[in-house]
Design an enzyme around this catalytic site. Structure first.
Site, mmCIF file in Angstrom:
data_model
loop_
_atom_site.group_PDB
_atom_site.id
_atom_site.type_symbol
_atom_site.label_atom_id
_atom_site.label_comp_id
_atom_site.label_asym_id
_atom_site.label_seq_id
_atom_site.Cartn_x
_atom_site.Cartn_y
_atom_site.Cartn_z
ATOM 1 N N GLU A 1 0.840 -1.189 0.000
ATOM 2 C CA GLU A 1 0.000 0.000 0.000
ATOM 3 C C GLU A 1 0.874 1.237 0.000
ATOM 4 O OE1 GLU A 1 -3.444 0.150 -0.316
ATOM 5 O OE2 GLU A 1 -2.479 2.023 -0.837
ATOM 6 N N LYS B 1 8.439 -1.547 -1.720
ATOM 7 C CA LYS B 1 7.705 -0.813 -0.687
ATOM 8 C C LYS B 1 8.675 -0.240 0.360
ATOM 9 C CE LYS B 1 4.604 0.384 2.341
ATOM 10 N NZ LYS B 1 3.535 1.318 2.234
ATOM 11 N N CYS C 1 5.154 3.975 9.286
ATOM 12 C CA CYS C 1 5.916 3.282 8.232
ATOM 13 C C CYS C 1 7.399 3.624 8.147
ATOM 14 C CB CYS C 1 5.286 3.558 6.879
ATOM 15 S SG CYS C 1 3.771 2.644 6.630
HETATM 16 C C1 UDX Z 1 4.139 7.209 4.142
HETATM 17 C C2 UDX Z 1 4.305 7.185 2.621
HETATM 18 O O1 UDX Z 1 4.210 8.518 2.097
HETATM 19 C C3 UDX Z 1 3.259 6.293 1.980
HETATM 20 O O2 UDX Z 1 3.471 6.186 0.596
HETATM 21 C C4 UDX Z 1 3.332 4.903 2.625
HETATM 22 O O3 UDX Z 1 2.310 4.066 2.115
HETATM 23 C C5 UDX Z 1 3.200 4.992 4.129
HETATM 24 O O4 UDX Z 1 4.177 5.897 4.661
HETATM 25 P P1 UDX Z 1 2.522 8.473 5.838
HETATM 26 O O5 UDX Z 1 3.464 7.995 6.879
HETATM 27 O O6 UDX Z 1 1.066 8.212 6.028
HETATM 28 O O7 UDX Z 1 2.879 7.823 4.407
HETATM 29 O O8 UDX Z 1 2.678 10.048 5.641
HETATM 30 P P2 UDX Z 1 3.739 10.994 4.893
HETATM 31 O O9 UDX Z 1 2.974 12.055 4.222
HETATM 32 O O10 UDX Z 1 4.677 10.229 4.066
HETATM 33 O O11 UDX Z 1 4.511 11.678 6.101
HETATM 34 C C6 UDX Z 1 5.380 10.978 6.968
HETATM 35 C C7 UDX Z 1 6.038 11.924 7.941
HETATM 36 O O12 UDX Z 1 6.975 12.776 7.283
HETATM 37 C C8 UDX Z 1 5.073 12.866 8.658
HETATM 38 O O13 UDX Z 1 5.439 12.977 10.006
HETATM 39 C C9 UDX Z 1 5.248 14.167 7.927
HETATM 40 O O14 UDX Z 1 4.914 15.277 8.712
HETATM 41 C C10 UDX Z 1 6.740 14.128 7.623
HETATM 42 N N1 UDX Z 1 7.135 14.977 6.474
HETATM 43 C C11 UDX Z 1 6.631 14.725 5.232
HETATM 44 C C12 UDX Z 1 8.067 16.001 6.670
HETATM 45 O O15 UDX Z 1 8.539 16.233 7.778
HETATM 46 N N2 UDX Z 1 8.458 16.756 5.583
HETATM 47 C C13 UDX Z 1 7.980 16.532 4.327
HETATM 48 O O16 UDX Z 1 8.392 17.244 3.393
HETATM 49 C C14 UDX Z 1 7.023 15.485 4.142
#
Ligand code: UDX
Ligand code: ADP
Length: 465
Positions: free
Chosen positions: A163, A222, A278
């Site tokens: 996913e 993944k 993740c």
């Molecule tokens: C992530 C992956 O994006 C997704 O494809 C996978 O299926 C699951 O893991 P998720 O953990 O739900 O998704 O959110 P994501 O938007 O990736 O953010 C992860 C973390 O990184 C958050 O704490 C977010 O605040 C942080 N982040 C994200 C940053 O600090 N800076 C950024 O530029 C982007």
């Protein structure tokens, strides 16, 4: 291969719930049953009041409202659902091991193995098993091994279908994904199973976005996708520290490098550190498997991404202490945001938890407001760290339902989640009711620092001197 008409998904969490809801919405002729061991979770999914479903995602309640009771069902009758289904998605949690070999690194496959054994025990007809949880490479083999040795004549095909949805945007991500990845055996039966799953996604996803590979490529992709995304954040966060020492501004640097089409603009937002279920888990997994194959340099390389992230969280907390005259003992610090990112009520590995822990060690009093996270969750997150007794967490941390009340008489405010609503607050009113000098530590760089400074706030942003 006949068309799939009955799907079961084991695990009604952040992945299983939204994914199955969207499949059910897009494929009205397929019966989709989501099962979970947790009665509380299932009854929340079945709650008459659609706002009470256990996962908060923009647009999700509408999808559930449309399909629930039509062809989407939530149930605790795990065995019945397994037996009736032609295709079974495994979407249970795979936390990092907390004991034994691989402790703190490898994924705990206990729940996956239990699922496989249960499927093997109750199945009376052939089935396609789909790995949906993030799993270490070669898990499919373990599942296949367990299923193949049941001796009851049932044939199983195991597919990997990782996913890629991100929380907070799960519904749009599921409705129009960049790609869907399906890994399966390259045998006649394996290819038939892959095709059966392709046919489901093809209900709404263009065929050229549905990639098929062998199982191992799919599983590894993944982990690697998440490692690359997390690596970008650690890279920009490492530069944020350098910016704080120089006249460079991290937001300007990110914009400047992001316009290079080879680099791209996404995932370059400096922050207090990434969280979520993740990134850390998957990288630790990558490190663990690399090390287990003796690939020390590969393992060390990826481990630095985590080390940098831990450093960023600690650094943020230490900067708060330093800026509050090297002591926060007895001082009230208000956290706006607790979720690991906006638009979700998920708090797993949220930076807020670790920043709070550091500040609590310094005897600060913490006030928390988050628009979607429930009070009990915040205490559970802190208690889980096991740094101090639950009574102490209750004493030192207070949760508020009103952000203005949460900020009253505070020495400082810290932004831990980038919720949009924070930008629209009446900051003059907040300022008037705070202790002076009123400080804001913006861990997400979402507030207009200039405007806040004109009110009188002292504002510290990540990566800006
Ligand atoms: C992530 C992956 O994006 C997704 O494809 C996978 O299926 C699951 O893991 P998720 O953990 O739900 O998704 O959110 P994501 O938007 O990736 O953010 C992860 C973390 O990184 C958050 O704490 C977010 O605040 C942080 N982040 C994200 C940053 O600090 N800076 C950024 O530029 C982007
Ligand atoms: P994810 O983010 O991967 O979806 P969650 O923790 O949100 O993780 O959801 C996983 C769900 O799987 C939980 O609701 C848990 O109760 C459920 N679960 C774990 N093991 C089993 C099992 N053997 N049978 C049914 N449900 C299970």
């Amino acid at each position: 291969m006949k068309k799939i008409t009955n799907i079961c998904c084991i695990g009604a969490g952040y992945v299983g719930g939204p994914t199955m809801s969207v499949i059910a919405k897009q494929c009205p002729e397929i019966k989709v049953t989501v099962v979970d061991l947790s009665e509380a979770r299932i009854s929340a999914w079945n709650d008459e009041n659609i706002d009470n479903i256990p996962v908060y995602e923009p647009g999700l309640s509408e999808v559930v409202a449309e399909a629930r009771g039509r062809n989407l069902f939530f149930s605790t009758e795990v065995e019945k659902a397994i037996d009736e289904a032609e295709m079974i998605f495994i979407s249970v949690n795979t936390p990092t091991k907390t004991y034994g070999a691989g402790k703190g690194m490898g994924a705990d496959l206990k729940w996956i193995e239990l699922c496989a054994r249960q499927i093997a025990r109750v199945s009376t007809t052939d089935k396609i098993i789909v790995e949906k949880s993030t799993l270490p490479v070669r898990t499919a083999e373990a599942i296949r091994d367990i299923l193949a040795n049941t001796g009851n004549g049932v044939n199983f095909q195991v597919l990997s279908n990782p996913e890629f949805l991100a929380e907070g945007t799960a519904v749009p991500d599921l409705l129009s994904p960049d790609r869907v990845l399906i890994g399966g055996d390259q045998t006649v039966e394996g290819k038939e199973a892959i095709q059966a799953l392709v046919d489901i996604y093809a209900h709404w996803i263009p065929k050229d976005r549905i990639l098929t590979t062998n199982v191992w490529s799919s599983e590894l992709s993944k982990l690697v996708a998440n490692a690359f995304l997390a690596q970008r954040i650690s890279s920009i966060n490492s530069i944020s520290e350098l910016c704080e020492k120089t006249e460079a501004d991290i937001n300007e640097v990110a914009k400047a490098i992001g316009t290079d089409s080879r680099i791209g603009s996404k995932f370059l937002k400096a922050s207090v550190g990434f969280g979520g279920s993740c990134f850390q888990k998957d990288i630790l997994n990558l490190v663990y498997i690399s090390r287990s194959f003796g690939l020390q340099e590969v393992a060390d390389y990826w481990e630095r991404v985590i080390i940098m992230n831990d450093h960023q969280k600690k650094r943020f907390a230490h900067n708060i202490v330093k800026d509050l005259y090297n002591t926060v003992s007895g001082k009230k610090i208000t956290f706006l945001g607790w979720a690991f990112k906006k638009d979700t009520n998920d708090t797993r590995e949220s930076a807020a938890i670790y920043v709070a822990d550091e500040l609590l060690n310094e005897q600060a009093k913490i006030r928390v407001y988050d628009p979607k996270v429930k009070e009990h969750q915040i205490y559970e997150d802190l208690d889980y760290l096991n740094t101090r007794k639950p009574e102490e967490n209750k004493e030192q941390v207070k949760i508020f339902e009103d952000p203005y009340r949460a900020c009253e008489n505070a020495h400082a405010i810290s932004i831990l989640t980038e919720w949009d609503e924070f930008k629209d607050y009446d900051w003059q009113r907040i300022y008037d009711n705070m202790l002076k000098p009123a400080k804001i530590f913006d861990g997400r760089n979402i507030l207009d620092a200039e405007k806040l400074r004109s009110i009188g706030f002292k504002v510290t942003s990540i990566g800006v001197k």
